[in-house]
Design an enzyme around this catalytic site. Structure first.
Site, PDB file in Angstrom:
ATOM      1  N   CYS A 135       0.666  -1.401   0.278  1.00  0.00           N
ATOM      2  CA  CYS A 135       0.173  -0.441  -0.342  1.00  0.00           C
ATOM      3  C   CYS A 135       0.737   1.256   0.314  1.00  0.00           C
ATOM      4  O   CYS A 135       0.650   2.620  -0.243  1.00  0.00           O
ATOM      5  CB  CYS A 135      -0.807  -0.204   1.456  1.00  0.00           C
ATOM      6  SG  CYS A 135      -1.871  -1.595   1.578  1.00  0.00           S
ATOM      7  N   ARG A 166      12.160 -15.492  15.417  1.00  0.00           N
ATOM      8  CA  ARG A 166      10.904 -16.096  15.832  1.00  0.00           C
ATOM      9  C   ARG A 166      11.129 -17.359  14.651  1.00  0.00           C
ATOM     10  O   ARG A 166      10.194 -18.047  15.168  1.00  0.00           O
ATOM     11  CB  ARG A 166       9.591 -15.684  14.401  1.00  0.00           C
ATOM     12  CG  ARG A 166       9.319 -14.328  15.314  1.00  0.00           C
ATOM     13  CD  ARG A 166       7.881 -13.274  14.165  1.00  0.00           C
ATOM     14  NE  ARG A 166       8.007 -12.164  14.656  1.00  0.00           N
ATOM     15  CZ  ARG A 166       7.475 -11.527  14.386  1.00  0.00           C
ATOM     16  NH1 ARG A 166       6.361 -11.317  14.117  1.00  0.00           N
ATOM     17  NH2 ARG A 166       7.286 -10.050  14.904  1.00  0.00           N
TER      18      ARG A 166
END
Length: 443
Positions: free
Chosen positions: A42, A70
């Site tokens: 965007c 992670r």
């Protein structure tokens, strides 16, 4: 447990991160066909327009964050080309090799690709801006051209008209229908047309593409409606197509839009297979029906739900009300819910009213006109949708309408809300309340 995620943008990385959180002992693998994950698609028009200065600012997190912090195995330049749901295997092409990988849970987050009309395919000066890998080639190409034609006047088309104009390009926007953006009335379209005109952007409405002229694979002009538009480059903004082909080939149910059909838990028709983001359907809260509405906010949320359920939770995704907002030069334009045509198609009896107020107290410096249209159901008085346009304050009020739609509020509820008031932010009578009061008089 091994969870494979196909696609590494908003939905995919949200899903992978959620799996890691709720199933910390699982093996999580992400296959991404491109060279980047977790980026802001965007934000790309604003990079072209110069508001975003650095390419790296569009990257939310580097791959290293997912891999090292992670413990997610991210495989870049790895395209999934096949799926066998009975064997729970995906086929992956990478580095010139084809391999199979087994999963216990699978999340499909392959997104969508630009819908390019046939006459523009394979041309050297035709561009799209869907993936971050499109950005640098487009930027390089724009350095050597002056006249740019945008085909399509949706939200991306309008943002690119703004961005290209700021680059000093001569911009023409071609739109096959008589409206710009989705669901806007003539009076709203007129205001947008005047804004484009004041910024030297040519807008051709009711001008379907009828042909092109080209030279050695380079388009030199486009026949649109009754005009021929000379051009150095073409930007296509005519919508997107879900990347769902390999899922369809695997026997997974697909909607009429081409998106993967999912339930409220983001489950597909195949066991242990979930789908999220721009490749999947969602539920429209206003109508209660399945729809295809690809936007970043929904991708992030649906990706989270898919990841949580793949990890063993029982989470549900409420759906969307269809909220969109865009900035076009000095204008802010937003809509949410249904317009009158959509309302009638869904068996409502729509009644609408439009008012013009001001964004701030009229005596306060900077106050500017704010136009609001509200749509409600005649029988139940339920709010069905709204459109706003002005130079400021649109997004603030659009979120109020989105909340009201989510809560299935009646139009009279909008007259009773305790809105914030101070002259720099609003008139004493909040324009949303005024618009609702006027509509109440028609019900």
């Amino acid at each position: 447990m091994k969870v494979i995620v196909i696609g590494g943008d908003a939905a995919g990385m949200s899903a992978a991160s959620r799996v890691r959180k709720y199933a910390p002992d699982s093996e999580v693998v992400v296959y991404e066909a491109g060279e980047h994950v977790s980026y802001s698609a965007c934000g790309m028009p604003f990079y072209i327009g110069g508001e975003v200065r650095e390419f790296d600012d569009l990257i939310h997190y580097p791959v290293s964050k997912f891999v090292q912090e992670r413990k997610i195995n991210v495989q870049l330049n790895s395209r999934v080309t096949g799926l066998d749901t009975s064997r729970r295997e995906v086929t992956v092409e990478r580095n010139g090799e084809t391999v199979q990988d087994h999963y216990d849970r699978l999340i499909i987050a392959t997104g969508a690709r630009p819908a390019i009309p046939e006459e523009f395919r394979g041309k050297n000066n035709v561009h799209t801006l869907r993936h971050i890998d499109d950005l640098l080639p487009l930027e390089e190409s724009l350095e050597t051209v002056q006249k740019v034609t945008i085909v399509g006047a949706g939200y991306v088309g309008m943002e690119m008209a703004d961005a290209l104009s700021k680059m000093g390009k001569e911009v023409t926007v071609i739109q096959r229908s008589e409206r710009v953006l989705r669901g806007l009335d003539e009076e709203f379209t007129y205001m947008i047309s005047k804004e484009l005109e004041s910024n030297k952007v040519t807008l051709l409405l009711n001008s379907p593409v009828k042909g092109i002229d080209e030279n050695n694979g380079i388009i030199t002009s486009i026949k649109a409606g009754q005009k021929s538009v000379p051009t150095d480059a073409v930007f296509i903004a005519t919508g997107i197509v879900p990347n769902s082909e390999f899922a369809k080939d695997a026997g997974i149910r697909i909607s009429n839009s081409g998106a993967i059909l999912v339930n409220e838990r983001m489950q597909t028709s195949a066991p242990m297979v979930y789908a999220a983001g721009d490749v999947a359907t969602t539920k429209n809260i206003v109508t209660g029906r399945e729809m295809y509405f690809p936007l970043a906010t929904g991708s992030n949320k649906s990706g989270r739900i898919a990841g949580e359920n793949a990890a063993g939770k029982r989470s549900t995704y409420a759906g969307i009300v269809g909220t969109e907002v865009v900035k076009l030069f000095s204008l802010e334009i937003g809509r949410t819910g249904l317009d009158e045509k959509e309302a009638r198609m869904n068996k409502f009896r729509p009644v609408a009213s439009t008012i013009t107020s001001t964004s701030r107290a009229s005596y306060y410096p900077g106050a500017s006109p704010l136009k609001i249209k509200l749509v409600a159901d005649e029988n139940t008085h339920r709010l069905l949708g709204g459109i706003l346009i002005g130079k400021e304050g649109v997004a603030k009020r659009l979120d109020v309408l989105a909340t009201a739609l989510y809560c299935k509020m009646k139009i009279e509820d909008l007259t009773r809300i305790d809105y914030s008031y101070s002259p720099p932010f609003s008139p004493a009578w909040e324009p949303l309340g005024v618009a609702a009061d006027v509509l109440m008089g028609k019900l």
